[in-house]
Write a protein that holds these residues in place. Structure first.
Motif, PDB file in Angstrom:
ATOM      1  N   VAL A   1       0.862  -1.192   0.000  1.00  0.00           N
ATOM      2  CA  VAL A   1       0.000   0.000   0.000  1.00  0.00           C
ATOM      3  C   VAL A   1       0.895   1.237   0.000  1.00  0.00           C
ATOM      4  O   VAL A   1       1.651   1.458   0.942  1.00  0.00           O
ATOM      5  CB  VAL A   1      -0.926   0.012   1.242  1.00  0.00           C
ATOM      6  N   THR A   3      -0.038   4.691  -1.142  1.00  0.00           N
ATOM      7  CA  THR A   3      -0.512   6.069  -1.097  1.00  0.00           C
ATOM      8  C   THR A   3      -1.735   6.171  -0.204  1.00  0.00           C
ATOM      9  O   THR A   3      -2.405   5.187   0.105  1.00  0.00           O
ATOM     10  CB  THR A   3      -0.881   6.585  -2.490  1.00  0.00           C
ATOM     11  N   GLY A   5      -4.647   7.510  -0.860  1.00  0.00           N
ATOM     12  CA  GLY A   5      -5.884   7.135  -1.543  1.00  0.00           C
ATOM     13  C   GLY A   5      -6.044   5.628  -1.640  1.00  0.00           C
ATOM     14  O   GLY A   5      -7.140   5.094  -1.399  1.00  0.00           O
ATOM     15  N   ASP A   6      -4.968   4.926  -1.973  1.00  0.00           N
ATOM     16  CA  ASP A   6      -5.044   3.469  -2.089  1.00  0.00           C
ATOM     17  C   ASP A   6      -5.322   2.831  -0.732  1.00  0.00           C
ATOM     18  O   ASP A   6      -6.107   1.882  -0.619  1.00  0.00           O
ATOM     19  CB  ASP A   6      -3.733   2.906  -2.643  1.00  0.00           C
ATOM     20  N   ALA A   7      -4.652   3.339   0.298  1.00  0.00           N
ATOM     21  CA  ALA A   7      -4.840   2.766   1.633  1.00  0.00           C
ATOM     22  C   ALA A   7      -6.260   2.996   2.129  1.00  0.00           C
ATOM     23  O   ALA A   7      -6.879   2.096   2.714  1.00  0.00           O
ATOM     24  CB  ALA A   7      -3.827   3.370   2.603  1.00  0.00           C
ATOM     25  N   ALA A   9      -8.872   3.463   0.203  1.00  0.00           N
ATOM     26  CA  ALA A   9      -9.774   2.665  -0.635  1.00  0.00           C
ATOM     27  C   ALA A   9      -9.844   1.229  -0.145  1.00  0.00           C
ATOM     28  O   ALA A   9     -10.911   0.599  -0.190  1.00  0.00           O
ATOM     29  CB  ALA A   9      -9.325   2.721  -2.091  1.00  0.00           C
ATOM     30  N   ALA A  10      -8.720   0.725   0.343  1.00  0.00           N
ATOM     31  CA  ALA A  10      -8.708  -0.640   0.872  1.00  0.00           C
ATOM     32  C   ALA A  10      -9.600  -0.770   2.104  1.00  0.00           C
ATOM     33  O   ALA A  10     -10.011  -1.869   2.469  1.00  0.00           O
ATOM     34  CB  ALA A  10      -7.273  -1.061   1.201  1.00  0.00           C
ATOM     35  N   TYR A  14     -12.520   7.207   0.984  1.00  0.00           N
ATOM     36  CA  TYR A  14     -11.665   8.025   0.127  1.00  0.00           C
ATOM     37  C   TYR A  14     -10.737   8.859   1.003  1.00  0.00           C
ATOM     38  O   TYR A  14     -10.994   9.056   2.204  1.00  0.00           O
ATOM     39  CB  TYR A  14     -12.501   8.927  -0.803  1.00  0.00           C
ATOM     40  N   GLN A  36      -1.185  10.797  -4.419  1.00  0.00           N
ATOM     41  CA  GLN A  36      -1.614  10.475  -3.056  1.00  0.00           C
ATOM     42  C   GLN A  36      -3.117  10.475  -2.813  1.00  0.00           C
ATOM     43  O   GLN A  36      -3.588   9.793  -1.918  1.00  0.00           O
ATOM     44  CB  GLN A  36      -0.969  11.471  -2.072  1.00  0.00           C
ATOM     45  N   ASP A  38      -7.400  10.600  -3.754  1.00  0.00           N
ATOM     46  CA  ASP A  38      -8.418  10.137  -4.703  1.00  0.00           C
ATOM     47  C   ASP A  38      -9.729  10.915  -4.576  1.00  0.00           C
ATOM     48  O   ASP A  38     -10.772  10.460  -5.034  1.00  0.00           O
ATOM     49  CB  ASP A  38      -8.631   8.628  -4.589  1.00  0.00           C
TER      50      ASP A  38
END
Ligand code: XIL
Length: 302
Positions: A1, A3, A5-7, A9-10, A14, A36, A38
């Motif tokens: 993981v 960024t 945003g990705d973290a 989203a998981a 957002y 970084q 989203d």
């Protein structure tokens, strides 16, 4: 993981930031934003004075730059804000009651129509309550001329324009349980009982040593969520530095993650360099776009 945003989203959330259109051309600003985050919130570009500084003359250019940037990268957009006492052009305050009602509903209609289908959540009404213990409404042209029903009217109008956007009430100093948040809570409860269309409550979360992260932050978010609305952390910044600031940021993330209807977090700027708190260092990236301990703490908590 890798960024924010990705973290987020998981975890089904957002992670956004306020954005200023005039910085999008700065390479490091844009690359940090794009890597970084989203979700974006235009920091000033969707406010009444920016879009309708002159009655019935709508200027969407700066806000469009942000929305286009976000859309082309798959980021959400929070619309901020339709009805607010501040950054309100003088002509609005000069209107009589009937004209003001027309102008408010027309502003909501024109702006939401322009961005229809592109906005995840709208801050329909911002900062309508006073600080302190009264729980009273704040004086504004809307409150003073249209009366307390202006909020309900704004939400009802907004729903007719873009039924796909979530409609939020947004405020500050409502992050913990206090007289102000109790007043907002009573309004939201009443709206839900009477079928007034409201989907979410935004908690600005501007924190500093005088106004730290409240110990009952999670409980306060949860009581609103229990009314049947989503909750969002909409303008997060925390004055300070180092491990203390990092711990406060982690506490905010943990509070949101503990509330299933807390759908996202937005920090109020990409870099300390451009924070509205120009004397401070309240954000996740320093003035050189280096990650601060607060950044690491947020990523670890997500
Ligand atoms: C601030 C912006 O960050 C500044 O650039 C501007 O000068 C004033 O407004 N509550 C809100 C935001 O809802 O719109 C405000 O943003 C900060 C407080």
């Amino acid at each position: 993981v890798g960024t924010l945003g990705d973290a987020a989203a998981a975890k089904g959330r957002y992670f956004g930031t306020a954005v200023a259109a005039n910085h999008l051309g700065e390479a490091q600003y844009a690359s940090t934003l794009d890597a970084q985050f989203d979700s974006v919130t235009p920091e000033n570009e969707m406010k009444w004075d920016a879009i309708e500084g002159t009655r019935d003359s709508f200027n969407f250019a700066s806000a469009d730059r942000i929305v286009d940037h976000a859309q082309s990268r798959g980021m959400k957009v929070r619309g901020h804000t339709l009805v607010w006492h501040s950054q309100l052009p003088g002509w609005v305050g000069g209107l009589g009651t009937a004209d003001l009602r027309t102008a408010m509903n027309n502003h909501i209609t024109q702006v939401m129509t322009h961005y229809k289908g592109k906005i995840d959540s709208w801050d329909v009404v911002n900062e309508a309550y006073q600080d302190g213990g009264s729980g009273a409404r704040r004086s504004s042209p809307f409150q003073d001329k249209l009366g307390s029903g202006f909020i309900e009217e704004a939400f009802r109008t907004a729903r007719t324009v873009d039924a796909g956007a979530k409609l939020c009430y947004n405020d500050y100093n409502t992050d913990g349980q206090n007289a102000k948040s109790n007043a907002v809570y009573a309004m939201v409860k009443d709206f839900k009982q009477r079928g007034v269309p409201i989907d979410c409550v935004g908690f600005q979360s501007h924190f500093n040593s005088n106004s730290p992260v409240p110990s009952d932050y999670r409980a306060n978010l949860q009581r609103f969520a229990d009314l049947g609305v989503d909750v969002q952390i909409t303008e997060l910044d925390i004055e300070g530095s180092g491990s203390a600031q990092a711990a406060s940021y982690a506490a905010v993330v943990n509070a949101c993650l503990a509330v299933s209807r807390c759908t996202g977090i937005t920090v109020w700027g990409v870099t300390d360099k451009y924070s509205w708190r120009s004397s401070g260092t309240p954000l996740l990236f320093d003035g050189n776009y280096s990650r601060k301990p607060a950044y690491d703490a947020v990523l670890a908590a997500l």
